[in-house]
Design an enzyme around this catalytic site. Structure first.
Site, mmCIF file in Angstrom:
data_model
loop_
_atom_site.group_PDB
_atom_site.id
_atom_site.type_symbol
_atom_site.label_atom_id
_atom_site.label_comp_id
_atom_site.label_asym_id
_atom_site.label_seq_id
_atom_site.Cartn_x
_atom_site.Cartn_y
_atom_site.Cartn_z
ATOM 1 C CB SER A 59 -0.864 0.233 1.311
ATOM 2 O OG SER A 59 -1.779 -1.211 1.011
ATOM 3 C CE LYS A 65 -5.548 -1.599 2.588
ATOM 4 N NZ LYS A 65 -4.778 -2.222 1.796
ATOM 5 C CE LYS A 109 1.816 2.502 4.926
ATOM 6 N NZ LYS A 109 1.562 1.093 3.294
#
Length: 310
Positions: free
Chosen positions: A100, A187, A255
Site C-alpha cells: 500500500s 485502497k 502511514k
C-alpha cells in the site's frame, strides 16, 4: 507458473502458502532472510537477492512496507531491475505490487520499470517490458490465511487479466479499477472507511466501559443491526481483551491515513473525519503505540481493557 515473492511477512507468508498449494513454483526473498527460510520447509525456494527472481520468474509479487522499500527492492543495486546484466536477460513479465503506497509513487515506479525493463528483457519472448500492476489487498491477516482477500488492481487490462488466475490462489475477488495507480486509490478509499470505523468502535467501547457496562457484549448486542460489521466483530474482542496475537501495527494505519491526507490535498477533497483519525493516530505514535496492535485506538483513548463492566 514460476513466481517470485518479496516480503513474506504477516500477509505475505500465508499468500505464499496458497500459491504453493496451487502448484506454483515460488521463489522467495526477504531483507530478513530468516522470514524467507521459514517457508522453505513448505516448498518455497529462497534466493539471495531480488535480481534472481527477475531472471527466473514470469511474475514477481511484492508485499512490502512502503514506497521506499518497493523502490529499493525493484531498482536497488541487487533489485529486480537493478544492476542489469546482459548475460542474464530478464524473464519477468509482470510486477504485481500488493504493498500500500501512494498512487503518484506507483505511477512513477511503473514508468521507470517499463523504461528499464524494455531495454533488458529477453527479446526471444517478444516482450516490451514488465507490466506493472498495483494490487493492494483488503481482508487482513485472516483473509490472507483463508484465501479470501479482496484485490483492487490498477494497470493495463491485459496485464490484470493475465495475472487474475494467479491471484485466485488467495483472493476471492480481483477488481480492475483502471490504469496504474487506480488500485492504490481504491485502497485509500478502503482505509478511509476502515480506520474511521475502528476509531468509532474504540469510542463506543470506551463509552460502554466508562458507563459501567460490559463492552465485550457489544458484539452480541449489536449483531444484525446497522452497526454490525466484520470490523465490529473483530475489534470489540481485541479492544476488550489482552494477550491476543497482533494482526498488524498501528503505524501501518498511520502511514495509510497520512497518504489519504496527502491525496485529499492533491485532489482538493474535503475529508474532515479522516483528518480527525489522522490526529488520533499521531497521538498514538506520540504515546509510543506505533508498534501496538491495530486495536490500540482504544488505548489512545486511555480506556482500560476489561474495565468497569467486569
Amino acid at each position: 507458473m514460476e513466481i517470485g515473492f518479496c516480503g513474506p511477512g504477516l500477509m505475505g507468508a500465508p499468500m505464499i502458502r496458497h500459491l504453493l498449494r496451487a502448484g506454483h513454483t515460488v521463489r522467495v526473498w526477504n531483507r530478513t532472510r530468516a522470514k524467507a527460510e521459514a517457508l522453505a520447509a513448505e516448498g518455497a525456494q529462497v534466493v539471495d537477492a531480488p535480481r534472481e527472481l527477475a531472471t527466473r520468474c514470469e511474475a514477481v509479487l511484492l508485499c512490502l512496507a512502503d514506497a521506499p522499500a518497493v523502490e529499493e527492492t525493484v531498482f536497488g543495486a541487487a533489485g529486480l531491475l537493478g544492476g542489469a546484466n546482459p548475460a542474464e536477460p530478464l524473464r519477468v513479465r509482470w510486477i504485481v505490487d500488493h504493498s500500500s503506497i501512494p498512487p503518484a509513487a506507483t505511477r512513477a515506479l511503473a514508468l521507470r520499470a517499463a523504461a528499464v525493463s524494455s531495454g533488458a528483457t529477453d527479446h526471444a519472448t517478444n516482450q516490451s517490458g514488465a507490466g506493472w500492476i498495483d494490487a493492494p489487498v483488503s481482508g487482513g491477516v485472516a483473509g490472507a490465511q483463508a484465501g479470501t482477500l479482496a484485490v483492487m488492481a490498477g494497470g493495463a487490462a491485459a496485464d490484470v487479466d493475465a495475472i487474475k488466475p494467479l491471484l485466485a490462489a488467495y483472493a476471492a475477488r480481483v477488481t480492475h479499477m483502471g490504469d496504474v495507480g487506480a488500485g492504490q486509490t481504491a485502497k485509500l478509499c478502503n482505509q478511509t472507511i476502515v480506520t474511521a470505523t475502528i476509531a468509532a468502535i474504540a469510542e463506543a467501547v470506551s463509552l460502554a466501559e466508562r458507563s459501567g457496562i460490559d463492552a465485550a457484549r457489544l458484539t452480541e448486542a449489536l449483531a444484525g443491526g446497522w452497526a454490525d460489521s466484520v470490523l465490529l466483530q473483530t475489534f470489540v474482542p481485541r479492544m476488550t481483551q489482552s494477550g491476543l496475537a497482533p494482526i498488524g501495527a498501528l503505524r501501518t494505519f498511520q502511514k495509510d491515513v497520512d497518504t489519504v491526507a496527502a491525496t485529499a490535498y492533491e485532489t482538493g477533497t474535503p475529508m474532515p473525519v479522516s483528518a480527525t483519525v489522522q490526529q488520533l493516530l499521531r497521538l498514538g505514535a506520540a504515546m509510543g503505540l506505533g508498534e501496538a496492535d491495530l486495536s490500540a485506538f482504544v488505548d489512545v483513548l486511555q480506556t482500560p481493557r476489561g474495565g468497569a463492566g467486569r
